[in-house]
Motif scaffolding. Sequence first.
Motif, mmCIF file in Angstrom:
data_model
loop_
_atom_site.group_PDB
_atom_site.id
_atom_site.type_symbol
_atom_site.label_atom_id
_atom_site.label_comp_id
_atom_site.label_asym_id
_atom_site.label_seq_id
_atom_site.Cartn_x
_atom_site.Cartn_y
_atom_site.Cartn_z
ATOM 1 N N ALA A 447 0.840 -1.205 0.000
ATOM 2 C CA ALA A 447 0.000 0.000 0.000
ATOM 3 C C ALA A 447 0.879 1.263 0.000
ATOM 4 O O ALA A 447 2.002 1.269 0.489
ATOM 5 N N ASP A 448 0.312 2.322 -0.587
ATOM 6 C CA ASP A 448 1.081 3.583 -0.681
ATOM 7 C C ASP A 448 1.405 4.153 0.687
ATOM 8 O O ASP A 448 2.467 4.755 0.880
ATOM 9 N N HIS A 449 0.488 4.009 1.665
ATOM 10 C CA HIS A 449 0.775 4.571 2.976
ATOM 11 C C HIS A 449 1.853 3.778 3.698
ATOM 12 O O HIS A 449 2.377 4.227 4.720
ATOM 13 N N ARG A 450 2.195 2.591 3.181
ATOM 14 C CA ARG A 450 3.296 1.830 3.762
ATOM 15 C C ARG A 450 4.631 2.196 3.125
ATOM 16 O O ARG A 450 5.676 1.797 3.642
ATOM 17 N N ARG A 451 4.604 2.926 2.012
ATOM 18 C CA ARG A 451 5.837 3.287 1.311
ATOM 19 C C ARG A 451 6.622 4.294 2.151
ATOM 20 O O ARG A 451 6.070 5.256 2.676
ATOM 21 N N LYS A 453 9.212 7.269 2.572
ATOM 22 C CA LYS A 453 9.726 8.391 1.795
ATOM 23 C C LYS A 453 11.009 8.894 2.431
ATOM 24 O O LYS A 453 11.159 8.892 3.642
ATOM 25 N N LEU A 458 9.586 9.256 -3.456
ATOM 26 C CA LEU A 458 9.054 7.914 -3.271
ATOM 27 C C LEU A 458 10.137 6.879 -3.591
ATOM 28 O O LEU A 458 10.925 7.043 -4.527
ATOM 29 N N ASN A 460 11.268 2.381 -3.363
ATOM 30 C CA ASN A 460 10.716 1.027 -3.450
ATOM 31 C C ASN A 460 10.882 0.288 -2.132
ATOM 32 O O ASN A 460 11.033 -0.927 -2.100
ATOM 33 N N TYR A 462 9.266 -0.408 1.737
ATOM 34 C CA TYR A 462 7.985 -0.395 2.423
ATOM 35 C C TYR A 462 8.180 -0.792 3.881
ATOM 36 O O TYR A 462 9.035 -1.629 4.191
#
Length: 772
Positions: A447-451, A453, A458, A460, A462
């Motif tokens: 999920a994006d919220h697990r990525r 930063k 962004l 790869n 998580y």
Amino acid sequence: MEKVYVAIGNDVQEGLATLEWTLRKWSSSQISIVLLHADNNKDYVYTYYGKLPASYVNDESVDFLKKSEQGKVNKVLNQYIAFCGKVKTETLNIDIFDEPIPKRVLQAISRHRICKLVMGITFLKSSSMQHINLFTGLKHIQRKKPDFCELYITSGGKLFYLKEINNEEIIEDDQGEMVAKLNKKKGSFKGWIGKLFQENAKNQQISASATTTTDAPANWDECVEEIEVYFNHLLDDDSIHSNVDEDEEIVHVSIEPDVLKDLDPIQKTEFLRIKLGETRDAISMKKREAKENAIRSSKAEWAINLCNSRVLDIEAQLNEQIMKRREFETDLATVNEELTENVIRLEQSKSKLNSTIEIQKELSNKLKSVTVTKSRREEQLRKMIDKRGFMIEEIEKLRKQKDVMKRRIEFCRDKDAIEMVTRLNELGFSYKEFTAGEIITGTENFADHRRIKCSGDLTNVYKAEISQTITVVKLYDSGVKQISYEEFDDKVKILSCVQHPHLVAMLGFCRELKCVVFEYMYQSCLRNVLFSNGRRNQALNWHARVCIAVEVCSGLTYLHLAKPRSMVHGKMNLSNILLDRNNVAKLHGFRLDYLHDESDVKADIQDFGSLVLQLLTGRNWFGTLDEMLDQRVGDWPLEVAKEIARIGIRCSCRYGEDGAYTGMTMVMKDMEEVRKMADELITDVGGLVNEFSIDLEIPSFFLCPILQDVMKDPHIASDGFSYEVSAIKQWLEMGHNTSPMTNLDLEHKHLTPNHSLRTLIQDWHKKRSIPL
């Protein structure tokens, strides 16, 4: 409150007696007093020589004399008002210019509906401009007044009544005793003329040299008696003639024809003889009256000429007195001007003297204040000296404990590393191959919220929760770049062989998804911590930054000296340096191959130098050292900063230049020396930092509400809050009329310097600079 009207004249003694009787009469009641008084007749003026017709005096003199007389009347009224004390008192003027005063009094009673009227017995006589019968006037008022008006007649502070007995007018007191008897026909012209010229005799004594007209008699007093007799004679004649007019009938001689027809000649002759005698008597009487009238006319003309001569004499003396008065007024004005100038000079002198006294008092107060401040400062200095001695003793004790603390720090770090390895071994999945389901479940299907930063970019990578442990999953196979299973297996093999406390540890992998599981670093990458706009970067003080540089150097040295083959990082930057809970730095993202040469090693050394300078300055390196030190972390120790800068600059030099490092072993040796120096400084001031840590915290009221920084020049606005003067001025110049704190309208835009707060901030800065 009931109103009582009191009619009083210009006789102050009689007026005060009347007011005293009134106040005594109504002492038990709530009353207010109205002073009833009459102005002087406009056809007459009161001079130093008595009352004169206004037509005999020039207009300027008339105005002057009337103003003078009005001033006297006001003075008398003020005495009456003051005598009444706390009783409310007002005045009411009766205009007597056109009508007799008794009639005006009756009009005033009806107009103002006067229910209670106290009248002094001399009010009518003193207020009237003509000679009147006092008893007649009082009796007229008493007879014609309305029934609702209660009239009280007083004299000398006593109550009197008017009566008429045996054709004589008398005045009785409240005991029934007669106190006065008045003649109805004759008045006292001598008393009136004496009062009229009362002040004339005094002025004649003062101005004996005054000239008179040629027609005036040599001695005026000799003629007064004769004029008095003549005046009484005129009054008698007037009363006689009036009585004749009222009681007698004039007989007209006429001959009735009818009567003569009935008489015989003898009777007619006798009748005519009688009528002729009566006619002769009447003619004789008329002649006598004509002669008497001629005598009276002559006497009247003599009296008029005498009075006119006296009037001219008085007017000449009056003009002379007016001229003297004008001279006196001129002299008085000159004296008043001189007096005014003297008063002004005196006031100026007093003002200067008062200013001098105030300055002297202010200097005295300042001297006392300075003396007290000096004593207080000396006491504070003594305490600080004692405290400094105690601190030196504590520092000596701490220095003895330096080696112990150093060994304890090293022990703790080794213990943390051992505990980490032990914990990973206890979990039972070290270098474990995870299934794709475990990875997808832990990352919630990536999920994006697990990525994770780093610096807003962004990646790869998580954040995952596997077997109730927070981990990090890094994908090596993405849509842009794909690798084979053989390449992935080589990377996993290399990572399994690399183990160091300052390299991010691998926990496992998933061959199906081509991803590797690493330990989770709670503080994220160094770039986020160092360049964050929040307050997190304040936790990285100068000592923490030195430790991070040493730890990064240790990890990079390990890679360069790895067995059986050395490795390079290849991407040495702030994003690839991660921090754990204790701000311990670990390298990540290094190259997973053994294909490198000497230039790659030198590139790592140069990147490390750039990283050291960024830790030192808090930004990309440029400029001089003094200008670029990151002041957000406090005051850098100068020796440590210089040594860090020297290492960074040497690392950044090209290979082969003088002073350039040839390998990370030399860099690591210098970094260890810097860390030793930093540890000694921290150990030496550790006690001082703990002791002053509470005092050195920034008080909230030191911070500007707009800038959120410690104020240098605080000013108070109309909302009661203090701001940095530049910030609040910019706020107002932008057109804001409201408070930055309350959002309410400002009463005004004036700013007041807050000297007390500025002094506290300066003292705080001084105290803050003592231990460091």
